[in-house]
Design an enzyme around this catalytic site. Structure first.
Site, mmCIF file in Angstrom:
data_model
loop_
_atom_site.group_PDB
_atom_site.id
_atom_site.type_symbol
_atom_site.label_atom_id
_atom_site.label_comp_id
_atom_site.label_asym_id
_atom_site.label_seq_id
_atom_site.Cartn_x
_atom_site.Cartn_y
_atom_site.Cartn_z
ATOM 1 N N GLU A 98 4.052 -5.760 7.212
ATOM 2 C CA GLU A 98 3.216 -4.780 7.917
ATOM 3 C C GLU A 98 3.600 -4.595 9.381
ATOM 4 O O GLU A 98 3.598 -3.467 9.879
ATOM 5 C CB GLU A 98 1.742 -5.182 7.827
ATOM 6 C CG GLU A 98 1.092 -4.867 6.483
ATOM 7 C CD GLU A 98 1.277 -5.968 5.459
ATOM 8 O OE1 GLU A 98 2.135 -6.852 5.676
ATOM 9 O OE2 GLU A 98 0.570 -5.954 4.432
ATOM 10 N N ALA A 104 0.859 -1.176 0.000
ATOM 11 C CA ALA A 104 0.000 0.000 0.000
ATOM 12 C C ALA A 104 0.900 1.232 0.000
ATOM 13 O O ALA A 104 2.073 1.152 0.349
ATOM 14 C CB ALA A 104 -0.878 -0.022 1.240
ATOM 15 N N GLU A 149 -0.676 -9.413 -0.913
ATOM 16 C CA GLU A 149 -2.097 -9.727 -0.708
ATOM 17 C C GLU A 149 -2.851 -9.726 -2.042
ATOM 18 O O GLU A 149 -3.738 -10.545 -2.271
ATOM 19 C CB GLU A 149 -2.711 -8.719 0.271
ATOM 20 C CG GLU A 149 -2.160 -8.896 1.685
ATOM 21 C CD GLU A 149 -2.610 -7.811 2.642
ATOM 22 O OE1 GLU A 149 -2.300 -6.630 2.375
ATOM 23 O OE2 GLU A 149 -3.283 -8.144 3.637
ATOM 24 N N GLY A 192 0.430 -5.170 0.823
ATOM 25 C CA GLY A 192 -0.736 -5.179 -0.056
ATOM 26 C C GLY A 192 -0.423 -5.774 -1.428
ATOM 27 O O GLY A 192 -1.315 -6.287 -2.108
HETATM 28 N N1 T1G Z 1 4.646 3.498 -0.173
HETATM 29 C C1 T1G Z 1 5.137 4.695 -0.554
HETATM 30 N N2 T1G Z 1 6.415 4.899 -0.913
HETATM 31 C C2 T1G Z 1 7.242 3.852 -0.902
HETATM 32 C C3 T1G Z 1 6.804 2.564 -0.509
HETATM 33 C C4 T1G Z 1 5.443 2.405 -0.140
HETATM 34 N N3 T1G Z 1 4.937 1.223 0.222
HETATM 35 N N4 T1G Z 1 7.863 1.720 -0.593
HETATM 36 C C5 T1G Z 1 8.892 2.442 -1.031
HETATM 37 N N5 T1G Z 1 8.530 3.724 -1.213
HETATM 38 C C6 T1G Z 1 9.374 4.826 -1.732
HETATM 39 C C7 T1G Z 1 10.557 5.134 -0.817
HETATM 40 O O1 T1G Z 1 10.183 6.058 0.175
HETATM 41 C C8 T1G Z 1 11.545 5.731 -1.799
HETATM 42 O O2 T1G Z 1 11.132 7.053 -2.067
HETATM 43 C C9 T1G Z 1 11.307 4.903 -3.055
HETATM 44 O O3 T1G Z 1 9.989 4.350 -2.920
HETATM 45 C C10 T1G Z 1 12.301 3.762 -3.254
HETATM 46 O O4 T1G Z 1 12.368 3.003 -2.061
HETATM 47 C C11 T1G Z 1 -2.818 -3.126 2.901
HETATM 48 C C12 T1G Z 1 -1.308 -1.669 4.653
HETATM 49 C C13 T1G Z 1 10.066 -1.964 -2.042
HETATM 50 C C14 T1G Z 1 11.958 -3.246 -1.036
HETATM 51 O O5 T1G Z 1 6.477 -2.143 3.801
HETATM 52 O O6 T1G Z 1 10.584 -2.302 1.667
HETATM 53 O O7 T1G Z 1 0.749 -2.831 2.199
HETATM 54 O O8 T1G Z 1 13.063 8.297 -1.198
HETATM 55 O O9 T1G Z 1 14.760 3.495 -1.485
HETATM 56 O O10 T1G Z 1 15.908 -0.107 -1.698
HETATM 57 O O11 T1G Z 1 -1.848 -4.814 4.193
HETATM 58 O O12 T1G Z 1 11.108 0.355 -0.512
HETATM 59 O O13 T1G Z 1 12.860 7.797 -3.635
HETATM 60 O O14 T1G Z 1 11.289 9.443 -2.544
HETATM 61 O O15 T1G Z 1 13.453 1.723 -0.256
HETATM 62 O O16 T1G Z 1 14.845 -0.556 -3.973
HETATM 63 C C15 T1G Z 1 3.932 -2.767 2.991
HETATM 64 C C16 T1G Z 1 8.175 -0.899 1.895
HETATM 65 C C17 T1G Z 1 3.127 -1.505 3.052
HETATM 66 C C18 T1G Z 1 7.355 -2.104 1.581
HETATM 67 C C19 T1G Z 1 12.383 -1.186 -2.443
HETATM 68 N N6 T1G Z 1 5.060 -2.566 2.136
HETATM 69 N N7 T1G Z 1 9.206 -0.692 0.911
HETATM 70 O O17 T1G Z 1 13.634 -0.959 -1.844
HETATM 71 O O18 T1G Z 1 14.151 1.399 -2.694
HETATM 72 S S1 T1G Z 1 1.789 -1.664 4.158
HETATM 73 C C20 T1G Z 1 6.270 -2.256 2.622
HETATM 74 C C21 T1G Z 1 10.358 -1.390 0.888
HETATM 75 C C22 T1G Z 1 0.599 -2.505 3.339
HETATM 76 C C23 T1G Z 1 -1.549 -3.748 3.351
HETATM 77 C C24 T1G Z 1 -0.632 -2.854 4.117
HETATM 78 C C25 T1G Z 1 11.388 -0.978 -0.132
HETATM 79 C C26 T1G Z 1 11.435 -1.864 -1.395
HETATM 80 P P1 T1G Z 1 12.148 8.234 -2.382
HETATM 81 P P2 T1G Z 1 13.751 2.423 -1.511
HETATM 82 P P3 T1G Z 1 14.723 -0.083 -2.588
#
Ligand code: T1G
Length: 690
Positions: free
Chosen positions: A125, A63, A105, A102
């Site tokens: 999460e 998400a 999911e 998400g």
């Molecule tokens: N939402 C918004 N921005 C995100 C994002 C996200 N989920 N993930 C990454 N970014 C932005 C980050 O801030 C950065 O921005 C750029 O993308 C590159 O990221 C319904 C509620 C995917 C493994 O926890 O683990 O789903 O600094 O530098 O090293 O149940 O990002 O360039 O402006 O980290 O290649 C669950 C979080 C959400 C994944 C990539 N998902 N992200 O790593 O690049 S909760 C996460 C990561 C959810 C549902 C629930 C990593 C990555 P900027 P990066 P990277």
């Protein structure tokens, strides 16, 4: 308006492509795009099967975390996923990169999953203070069983394609052409009955599985709520039908979504991604093929091991041949342990031992190194002597770095003919395990040298934070400030064990006095003596630590310090307690008692105040950088977001009121200068980020 979701179809097969850079997060526009595509597909009788894929570097990474602070905007992801699952045409998710949260999911709502060999899936999460909120807690157990689901959901760990295949998450693994493999699977299944996880009964479970896991998970979480909530939800819904389970998941998710812990964990998530935004970001780093390390003690060998683990070649320098051999063996010892932990392949270890690690007593062997890190004894004269030598032998473009934790990097740089190529690289012990790295930038350093330090940090997999030059940089300077407060507390009436208990209640792994006993009390003692000439005479000085050291009680290694270790289990040391009592009497302090909350209040305010001064002086670029240092180097509980985030949550006026109340009490010395302005600036920056 361009839409992040596109739909194409040919020969009866539709391909949905999500293209929402950088990581295909499911924003409102993506959810809407998916819902619209489903409506078109359902209405088009010529479409017989669907592939869901993503453009760019990854499948959907979750998400959109930036939307969490705002009210949820329809359509909801769980409804979109239900719509996909309900289609009467088979849908295959084609996964590359990372399908997280998400995103995973979404893939679980598809009827089949094909993963590229290099892909990962996971439900991270809990690491953001929430639980999966789009069916993950209900579909995953129905797919892989309760035990494996508990493991994945409560840890947030990622699973690679090979393991996913074994667990039954992936139906196939693509070696090369992902879309081709997805198409092949789809054609095989096109006429088969459509498997839907929501149609399956709940995974059969013995209740003792949950009881056993709970203890372990709660201990590991150390005050963090989300892993325990996730487990409780899995237990509670283990026998519910799918719709009931989904309703419970939605309730628990909604309760956590904007909780304090979730806000703190989101803050740290983004702060860790901002640390790389430095003024030198556009400078070209020097390519580093070979690394030199001077000093084969605990730090030097740890740094060498870290570089060797990252595939670099290392030359390790000690003062004579015997010491060099000893250092080499220590470094190899660390790597052997890495082989045992499964972090290094035996073949790589053999290659390192056979030639990638070179130990020597001759500085001349550093002539080819692109970057040399000095990790010798913490003494300015010693370090300056080494840098004079290094300056003679290292090639002119090589960057020279010192691993000092307190000393003036500028004064070390000044003895060389290349001060613009000298930086500090402050590793944390053990250097091959701890993630934090402070890149210390003295005034004369050129952007290329700083960029080289950051490039090395990335290569070693470290969390590198930029710091200016001052006593202790970011982390150790804050540590000194709160250690002082801890000393005031014991002089004012708290027992060292009470202070330590308060630290642990707060969520820190260890108390400040236990920590000093473990590190050796002589380190702080030497440092206090070195700083004595510059100490403000008005500053309150607590002599307890010095008096304990004078008795030869240097902590754990001496069997005594703040605690007595002679009986195996540490107990408060009688003599330390007697010294504390005598000091109170000598200074005329009327001892009072402190609650755990009062203790941590003072400690936290000391951290915040010092953090504000660090910002004020430009030592840290952003208040979030300070939080990243405290969380990754000092055990500050991640779910509290760091001291500066806590200040922000408390509100400026409240922080100031509390600091001023303590400052008025003359047991407290500090200058609250700059605090208001700096915290206001920090707040504005957060607000700008939106
Ligand atoms: N939402 C918004 N921005 C995100 C994002 C996200 N989920 N993930 C990454 N970014 C932005 C980050 O801030 C950065 O921005 C750029 O993308 C590159 O990221 C319904 C509620 C995917 C493994 O926890 O683990 O789903 O600094 O530098 O090293 O149940 O990002 O360039 O402006 O980290 O290649 C669950 C979080 C959400 C994944 C990539 N998902 N992200 O790593 O690049 S909760 C996460 C990561 C959810 C549902 C629930 C990593 C990555 P900027 P990066 P990277």
């Amino acid at each position: 308006m361009t839409t992040p979701v596109s739909l194409s179809h040919a020969d009866g097969i539709a391909v949905i492509t999500i293209d929402n850079p950088p990581v295909n997060a499911v924003s409102q526009a993506v959810r809407q795009g998916l819902a619209d595509s489903m409506a078109k597909i359902a209405a088009d009788a010529s479409i017989r099967g669907i592939i869901l894929s993503c453009a760019g570097r990854t499948f959907v990474a979750g998400a959109d975390i930036r939307e969490f602070g705002k009210p949820p905007a329809p359509p909801m992801l769980r409804d979109v996923i239900a719509g996909i699952e309900a289609l009467d045409k088979p849908v295959v998710a084609a996964i590359h990169g990372t399908a997280l949260g998400g995103g995973f999911e979404l893939a679980l709502g598809c009827h089949y999953r094909v993963m590229h060999r290099s892909a990962f899936v996971g439900l991270p999460e809990v690491t953001l203070g929430i639980i999966p909120g789009a069916g993950g807690t209900q579909r995953l157990p129905r797919l892989i069983g309760i035990q494996a689901s508990i493991d994945m959901i409560t840890s947030g760990r990622r699973v690679d394609a090979a393991e996913a295949l074994k667990l039954g998450i992936a139906d196939a693994v693509a070696e090369g052409d992902l879309l081709g493999s997805a198409r092949k699977l789809l054609m095989e299944k096109i006429a088969a009955p459509i498997p839907r996880l929501s149609d399956r009964p709940p995974a059969a479970t013995a209740p003792e599985i949950f009881a056993k896991a709970r203890q372990q998970i709660a201990t590991r979480a150390r005050g963090q709520i989300s892993p325990v909530s996730a487990l409780d939800l899995l237990a509670e819904t283990a026998h519910m039908d799918f719709a009931q389970g989904m309703a419970r998941e939605a309730e628990i998710f909604a309760g956590l979504r904007n909780s304090g812990q979730a806000r703190a964990l989101r803050h740290i998530f983004f702060a860790e991604r901002e640390i790389g935004k430095i003024p030198e970001a556009d400078a070209r780093p020097l390519p580093v093929a070979g690394l030199g390390v001077v000093g084969g003690g605990l730090m030097g060998t740890g740094i060498a091991a870290s570089a060797l683990l990252a595939g670099m070649n290392v030359t390790l320098i000690e003062r004579d041949a015997a010491s060099a051999e000893g250092a080499r063996n220590r470094a190899l010892g660390l790597l052997k342990a890495s082989v045992e932990r499964g972090k290094l392949a035996q073949a790589d270890y053999d290659a390192i031992a056979a030639g990638r690690l070179h130990a020597s007593a001759s500085y001349a062997d550093l002539a080819e190194a692109d970057l040399v890190i000095e990790a010798a004894f913490e003494d300015l004269a010693v370090k300056q002597a080494i840098f004079r030598e290094l300056d003679k032998v290292a090639k002119p473009e090589a960057v020279l770095a010192t691993n000092t934790s307190y000393l003036d990097v500028g004064a070390i740089a000044a003895v060389t003919a290349r001060p613009e190529r000298v930086i500090g690289l402050h590793f944390f012990s053990p250097a091959h395990i701890m993630k934090l790295l402070e890149v210390v930038v003295p005034p004369k350093a050129r952007p290329e040298a700083v960029a080289t330090g950051f490039a090395l940090g990335r290569r070693l997999g470290k969390i590198a934070v930029r710091a200016g030059v001052c006593d202790g940089f970011i982390g150790n300077r804050i540590l000194s400030a709160y250690r002082k407060q801890a000393d005031y507390l014991i002089e004012d009436g708290a027992a060292p064990a009470e202070v330590d208990a308060a630290f642990k209640n707060f969520g820190l792994p260890m108390g400040v006095f236990e920590m000093q006993d473990m590190a050796g009390l002589d380190i702080g003692w030497a440092n206090r003596r070195a700083l004595a000439p510059r100490r403000d005479p008005r500053e309150r000085y607590v002599e307890i630590g010095d008096l304990i050291c004078e008795r030869g009680h240097l902590g754990r290694k001496a069997g005594r310090g703040y605690y007595n270790y002679s009986g195996g289990v540490p107990v408060p040391d009688d003599e330390a307690l007697a010294i504390i009592a005598a000091e109170r009497t000598r200074k005329g302090i009327v001892s009072r008692s402190f609650t755990s909350d009062e203790i941590m209040d003072r400690i936290l305010l000391a951290m915040i105040n010092e953090g504000a001064r660090i910002l004020d002086e430009g030592i840290a670029l952003r208040s979030g950088d300070i939080d990243v240092v405290m969380v990754n180097g000092y055990g500050f509980p991640r779910w509290r977001g760091g001291p500066m985030h806590m200040a922000d949550e408390m509100g400026l006026a409240e922080v100031l009121r509390r600091i001023e109340a303590l400052a008025r009490d003359d047991t407290w010395f500090w200058k609250p200068s700059g605090l208001l302005k700096q915290l206001a600036d920090a707040k504005r920056r957060f607000a700008d980020k939106g």
